[in-house]
Design a protein around this motif. Structure first.
Motif, PDB file in Angstrom:
ATOM      1  N   ASP A 196       0.827  -1.200   0.000  1.00  0.00           N
ATOM      2  CA  ASP A 196       0.000   0.000   0.000  1.00  0.00           C
ATOM      3  C   ASP A 196       0.865   1.256   0.000  1.00  0.00           C
ATOM      4  O   ASP A 196       2.008   1.253   0.459  1.00  0.00           O
ATOM      5  N   VAL A 197       0.302   2.323  -0.537  1.00  0.00           N
ATOM      6  CA  VAL A 197       1.065   3.548  -0.771  1.00  0.00           C
ATOM      7  C   VAL A 197       1.599   4.149   0.527  1.00  0.00           C
ATOM      8  O   VAL A 197       2.729   4.646   0.573  1.00  0.00           O
ATOM      9  N   LYS A 198       0.826   4.107   1.603  1.00  0.00           N
ATOM     10  CA  LYS A 198       1.276   4.701   2.861  1.00  0.00           C
ATOM     11  C   LYS A 198       2.493   3.965   3.409  1.00  0.00           C
ATOM     12  O   LYS A 198       3.425   4.579   3.938  1.00  0.00           O
ATOM     13  N   THR A 199       2.503   2.648   3.293  1.00  0.00           N
ATOM     14  CA  THR A 199       3.659   1.885   3.751  1.00  0.00           C
ATOM     15  C   THR A 199       4.873   2.200   2.884  1.00  0.00           C
ATOM     16  O   THR A 199       5.987   2.379   3.384  1.00  0.00           O
TER      17      THR A 199
END
Length: 248
Positions: A196-199
């Motif tokens: 995922d982008v946040k990770t």
């Protein structure tokens, strides 16, 4: 370059906004300014065998630095500024909170978001453990740099690039590759693996998820083919496929 113009303009706009708020000027001239458009630079995407050949050409110690860039997306200064006490090999983690400056001194990271604690792959744990063993470093050598010159001095980027990096790249047919390109490789790998982008943003130390996607992520050929296959599987029914094969 357009990106440089954009950074300078942002700084000027902030100064003039402060002056406006402090009633030092009546109006900011930073109004309706059209900045040059920033175009994305295509960065190389290396296959595993190419990374392996580059690691071999760099030699055992410098290959570890390369893997830190390719797997974790560390900037060269962040990797060069790592000390023994920033490793937690038992916990499989590494702390990135400093960088080595061009003046060979340790300084804070590029930004607050660049300070991060990252999980290590088992391969990187083994690589780092082997590096410590080769250099005969233990926990008591807390302040010792992981990567240094033969006499123990901090690395100089210009010398390191000229004497270590460029010859290894040319030897493996990767002339022109920059260490910073490894960050793009790391980002694209995260995207391709469905992280995922946040990770991904956290692991790379970006200030926003937009930076992660817009600047560094690149679509790989494999991901592109997979996207075509998955979209077709969703939109085409078994009946339409059968009609095509039968010529109806």
């Amino acid at each position: 370059a357009p990106s440089t113009v954009g950074r300078q303009y942002s700084c000027l706009r902030a100064i003039l906004t402060y002056a406006l708020d402090a009633d030092l000027i009546a109006r900011s001239p930073c109004r309706s300014i059209r900045l040059p458009q920033v175009t994305l630079v295509e960065r190389p995407q290396l296959a595993p065998d190419e990374l392996g050949r580059l690691a071999s050409a760099l030699g055992a110690d410098h290959a570890v630095m390369m893997w830190l860039g390719a797997e974790l997306g560390l900037r060269w200064a962040e990797a060069a500024g790592l000390t023994v006490d920033r490793l937690d090999l038992l916990g499989g983690q590494i702390v990135v909170d400093r960088q080595l400056t061009r003046h060979a001194v340790l300084a804070p990271t590029k930004s607050a978001s660049s300070t991060r604690r990252l999980a290590l792959s088992s391969d990187l744990v083994e690589d780092l453990a082997a590096l410590l063993a080769r250099r005969k470093l233990t926990a008591s050598d807390a302040d010792v740099l992981l990567f240094s010159t033969p006499d123990g001095s901090p690395l100089d980027y210009t010398n390191w690039r000229r004497r270590i990096w460029v010859p290894a790249c040319e030897q493996t047919g990767l002339a022109g590759l920059r260490f910073h390109d490894l960050r793009s490789i790391a980002t694209s790998a995260l995207v391709a693996e469905g992280v995922d982008v946040k990770t991904a943003q956290k692991r790379l130390g970006h200030s926003s998820a937009r930076v992660t996607l817009d600047i560094y992520a690149r679509t790989t050929e494999g991901a592109d083919r997979n996207a075509a296959r998955r979209v077709a599987a969703r939109l085409r029914s078994r009946d339409t496929r059968g009609m095509r094969r039968s010529g109806e």
